[in-house]
Design a protein around this motif. Structure first.
Motif, PDB file in Angstrom:
ATOM      1  N   GLU A 190       0.890  -1.193  -0.097  1.00 27.35           N
ATOM      2  CA  GLU A 190       0.225   0.142   0.132  1.00 27.35           C
ATOM      3  C   GLU A 190       0.855   1.110  -0.014  1.00 27.35           C
ATOM      4  OE1 GLU A 190      -2.870  -0.203   3.077  1.00 27.35           O
ATOM      5  OE2 GLU A 190      -4.039   1.623   2.443  1.00 27.35           O
ATOM      6  N   ASP A 191       0.658   2.104  -0.803  1.00 25.68           N
ATOM      7  CA  ASP A 191       1.644   3.240  -1.144  1.00 25.68           C
ATOM      8  C   ASP A 191       0.578   4.654  -1.305  1.00 25.68           C
ATOM      9  OD1 ASP A 191       3.508   5.048  -1.858  1.00 25.68           O
ATOM     10  OD2 ASP A 191       3.878   4.376  -3.565  1.00 25.68           O
ATOM     11  N   ASN A 197      -4.777   7.728   5.280  1.00 19.27           N
ATOM     12  CA  ASN A 197      -6.222   7.690   5.768  1.00 19.27           C
ATOM     13  C   ASN A 197      -6.332   6.612   6.726  1.00 19.27           C
ATOM     14  OD1 ASN A 197      -7.448  10.124   4.693  1.00 19.27           O
ATOM     15  ND2 ASN A 197      -6.948   9.012   2.763  1.00 19.27           N
ATOM     16  N   ASN A 198      -5.722   5.452   6.528  1.00 14.09           N
ATOM     17  CA  ASN A 198      -5.941   4.119   7.233  1.00 14.09           C
ATOM     18  C   ASN A 198      -4.890   3.795   8.131  1.00 14.09           C
ATOM     19  OD1 ASN A 198      -8.126   3.728   5.591  1.00 14.09           O
ATOM     20  ND2 ASN A 198      -7.041   2.442   3.900  1.00 14.09           N
ATOM     21  N   LEU A 199      -5.343   3.050   9.182  1.00 12.44           N
ATOM     22  CA  LEU A 199      -4.308   2.871  10.175  1.00 12.44           C
ATOM     23  C   LEU A 199      -2.988   2.183  10.268  1.00 12.44           C
ATOM     24  CD1 LEU A 199      -3.801   2.614  13.339  1.00 12.44           C
ATOM     25  CD2 LEU A 199      -5.374   0.284  13.453  1.00 12.44           C
ATOM     26  N   MET A 200      -3.436   1.068   9.105  1.00 17.82           N
ATOM     27  CA  MET A 200      -1.718   0.262   9.020  1.00 17.82           C
ATOM     28  C   MET A 200      -0.778   1.154   8.421  1.00 17.82           C
ATOM     29  SD  MET A 200      -0.206  -2.524   9.442  1.00 17.82           S
ATOM     30  CE  MET A 200      -0.766  -4.081   9.688  1.00 17.82           C
ATOM     31  N   PRO A 201      -0.994   1.672   7.187  1.00 16.81           N
ATOM     32  CA  PRO A 201      -0.017   2.480   6.456  1.00 16.81           C
ATOM     33  C   PRO A 201       0.513   3.624   7.450  1.00 16.81           C
ATOM     34  CG  PRO A 201      -1.992   2.972   5.037  1.00 16.81           C
ATOM     35  CD  PRO A 201      -2.107   1.854   6.515  1.00 16.81           C
ATOM     36  N   LYS A 213       4.064  10.355  15.638  1.00 17.76           N
ATOM     37  CA  LYS A 213       3.423   9.412  16.350  1.00 17.76           C
ATOM     38  C   LYS A 213       2.150   9.305  15.762  1.00 17.76           C
ATOM     39  CE  LYS A 213       1.963  13.465  19.041  1.00 17.76           C
ATOM     40  NZ  LYS A 213       2.307  14.231  20.029  1.00 17.76           N
ATOM     41  N   LEU A 214       1.364   8.290  16.141  1.00 15.52           N
ATOM     42  CA  LEU A 214      -0.034   7.670  15.452  1.00 15.52           C
ATOM     43  C   LEU A 214      -1.097   8.455  16.308  1.00 15.52           C
ATOM     44  CD1 LEU A 214      -1.470   5.558  13.670  1.00 15.52           C
ATOM     45  CD2 LEU A 214      -1.644   4.462  15.971  1.00 15.52           C
ATOM     46  N   TRP A 325       5.195  -4.285   7.416  1.00 10.11           N
ATOM     47  CA  TRP A 325       6.423  -3.719   7.915  1.00 10.11           C
ATOM     48  C   TRP A 325       7.369  -3.977   6.867  1.00 10.11           C
ATOM     49  CZ3 TRP A 325       8.625   0.466   9.232  1.00 10.11           C
ATOM     50  CH2 TRP A 325       9.870   0.389  10.096  1.00 10.11           C
ATOM     51  N   ARG A 326       7.309  -5.374   6.298  1.00  5.60           N
ATOM     52  CA  ARG A 326       8.534  -5.754   5.488  1.00  5.60           C
ATOM     53  C   ARG A 326       8.389  -4.618   4.040  1.00  5.60           C
ATOM     54  NH1 ARG A 326       7.260 -10.285   4.363  1.00  5.60           N
ATOM     55  NH2 ARG A 326       8.039 -11.107   6.169  1.00  5.60           N
ATOM     56  N   TRP A 327       7.190  -4.441   3.602  1.00  4.60           N
ATOM     57  CA  TRP A 327       6.860  -3.585   2.576  1.00  4.60           C
ATOM     58  C   TRP A 327       7.485  -2.183   2.771  1.00  4.60           C
ATOM     59  CZ3 TRP A 327       6.335  -1.701  -2.114  1.00  4.60           C
ATOM     60  CH2 TRP A 327       5.444  -0.253  -2.420  1.00  4.60           C
ATOM     61  N   GLN A 328       7.155  -1.608   3.831  1.00  2.00           N
ATOM     62  CA  GLN A 328       7.435  -0.299   4.280  1.00  2.00           C
ATOM     63  C   GLN A 328       8.807  -0.043   4.425  1.00  2.00           C
ATOM     64  OE1 GLN A 328       5.320   2.621   4.856  1.00  2.00           O
ATOM     65  NE2 GLN A 328       7.382   3.714   5.239  1.00  2.00           N
ATOM     66  N   SER A 329       9.581  -1.186   5.051  1.00  5.99           N
ATOM     67  CA  SER A 329      10.907  -1.049   5.533  1.00  5.99           C
ATOM     68  C   SER A 329      11.698  -1.067   4.309  1.00  5.99           C
ATOM     69  CB  SER A 329      11.384  -1.906   6.585  1.00  5.99           C
ATOM     70  OG  SER A 329      10.803  -3.086   6.434  1.00  5.99           O
ATOM     71  N   LYS A 330      11.537  -1.772   3.231  1.00  7.20           N
ATOM     72  CA  LYS A 330      12.176  -2.068   2.124  1.00  7.20           C
ATOM     73  C   LYS A 330      11.995  -0.920   1.274  1.00  7.20           C
ATOM     74  CE  LYS A 330      12.868  -6.750   0.613  1.00  7.20           C
ATOM     75  NZ  LYS A 330      12.340  -7.932  -0.204  1.00  7.20           N
TER      76      LYS A 330
END
Ligand SMILES: NC(=O)c1ccc[n+]([C@@H]2O[C@H](COP(=O)([O-])OP(=O)(O)OC[C@H]3O[C@@H](n4cnc5c(N)ncnc54)[C@H](O)[C@@H]3O)[C@@H](O)[C@H]2O)c1
Length: 337
Positions: A190-191, A197-201, A213-214, A325-330
């Motif tokens: 997700e990019d 707008n969504n919690l996970m991203p 912070k969230l 998190w794998r997607w985000q950190s890469k």
């Protein structure tokens, strides 16, 4: 089959393209890139090991959509393309009705003219509005409480009327709960543009240090910890459901409306804790006021999808958090990384 995936460059569409290709289908992606990047395409082709035709087209350009359907000999359409931000839909309702509702009518007219008779539509748990029901079956009364949800409700009704009028046309309406996570390769995910707008991203961007912070929108909901409850679902499970729905339309030749969720609800705080546990990170967060358009609880009864499609979710919350998190950190800058 030759399948046109509208919105195929987007978050759920891109994962579904791979699921369809794994089942041996030929896929064509149609997208106007209003909320996605063409840079997803080479990554999809690398993962699929095959070229994927791409048509940069707006759905509302019905003549061009018709040409795409005919020139690629399309047998079925999976229709993801839409605007999807609840808050934005409250500020710009006309843009949402135009893009989502007019866009879908334009697509359905082009399909009718090209005699394409199989259709899978991305609906949403938003069609249940703010409901008291603990779990939501497909028969739960529908009522949207924001313009985005209303576009989904209106489109569902348009599809149902069209199916009634043309009994050769078969449609699957899939009501997604809260898709999260990413492909296990970490190559697609997700990019979101701008502030998520969504919690996970959002969680991912806090974890990467991009955001401080969230913000948790409200802890005064009538739930065990006061934060909103949602049924989070791994995007890989959701992608597979589209291939299953298409198989159903082909083998049964019946219309279908199903919920796609896990059947278990997690609060915002549960999600923060799961993310911290899965990724061994700390997520700074603060409670702020409620956000307009949010509802207390949305949790699927996924029984019908199991019965009709033999579909069930396979991933748990920890896997969703680890893959996101794998997607985000890469890819700290998404497809621009
Ligand atoms: N992500 C969620 O939480 C969620 C939940 C329930 C339902 N849905 C629905 O699932 C579908 C896909 O969602 P997503 O999260 O992948 O969103 P996304 O924004 O990542 O993907 C949608 C894609 O459609 C494209 N698009 C939008 N309008 C278009 C138009 N007029 N013509 C051509 N392309 C257009 C965008 O560029 C984007 O690539 C949407 O219909 C959404 O409403 C999403």
């Amino acid at each position: 089959m030759n399948i046109l995936v509208t919105g195929g460059a987007g978050y759920i569409g891109s994962h579904t393209v791979l699921a369809l290709m794994e089942r041996g289908h030929h896929v064509v992606v149609l997208d106007n890139f209003s909320n996605s990047s063409p840079k997803v395409m080479p990554r999809l082709e690398a993962l699929a090991g095959n070229p994927i035709p791409l048509c940069q087209v707006d759905l509302r350009d019905g003549d061009t959509v018709f040409d795409v359907l005919v020139s690629h000999k399309i047998d079925a359409v999976i229709h993801f393309a839409a605007l999807k931000a609840v808050g934005e839909s409250c500020e710009q309702p006309l843009q949402y009705f135009d893009n989502n509702v007019s866009g879908t009518i334009s697509l359905l007219l082009a399909m009718q003219k090209a005699n394409v008779l199989r259709f899978v539509f991305s609906s949403s748990a938003m069609v249940y509005g703010d409901t008291e029901h603990e779990t939501l079956s497909e028969n739960t009364p529908r009522s949207a409480n924001n313009p985005y949800g209303r576009t989904k409700l209106m489109i569902e009704e348009i599809i149902q009327d069209h199916c009634a009028a043309d009994t050769n046309f078969k449609a699957a309406i899939l009501r997604y709960f809260n898709p999260v996570g990413a492909h296990p390769s970490g190559m697609i995910g997700e990019d979101p543009r701008g502030t998520p707008n969504n919690l996970m991203p959002y969680l991912c961007q806090v974890a990467s240090g991009k955001r401080e912070k969230l913000s948790v929108f409200g802890n005064d909901y009538p739930t065990p910890d006061g934060t909103g409850l949602r049924d989070y679902l791994h995007v890989m499970d959701l992608a597979r459901a589209h291939a299953d729905a298409l198989d159903y339309l082909q083998s049964q030749s019946k219309n279908l409306t199903v919920n796609l969720g896990t059947g278990s609800a997690s609060s915002v705080l549960d999600m923060i804790h799961a993310f911290e546990q899965a990724n061994k990170l700390k997520i700074p967060h603060e409670i702020i006021g409620r956000r307009p358009g949010d509802v207390t609880r949305l949790c699927a009864d996924p029984g019908l999808a199991k019965e009709l499609l033999s579909w069930e979710s396979r991933h748990d919350l920890l896997q969703m958090c680890a893959d996101a998190w794998r997607w985000q950190s890469k890819n700290p800058e998404g497809y621009n990384s």
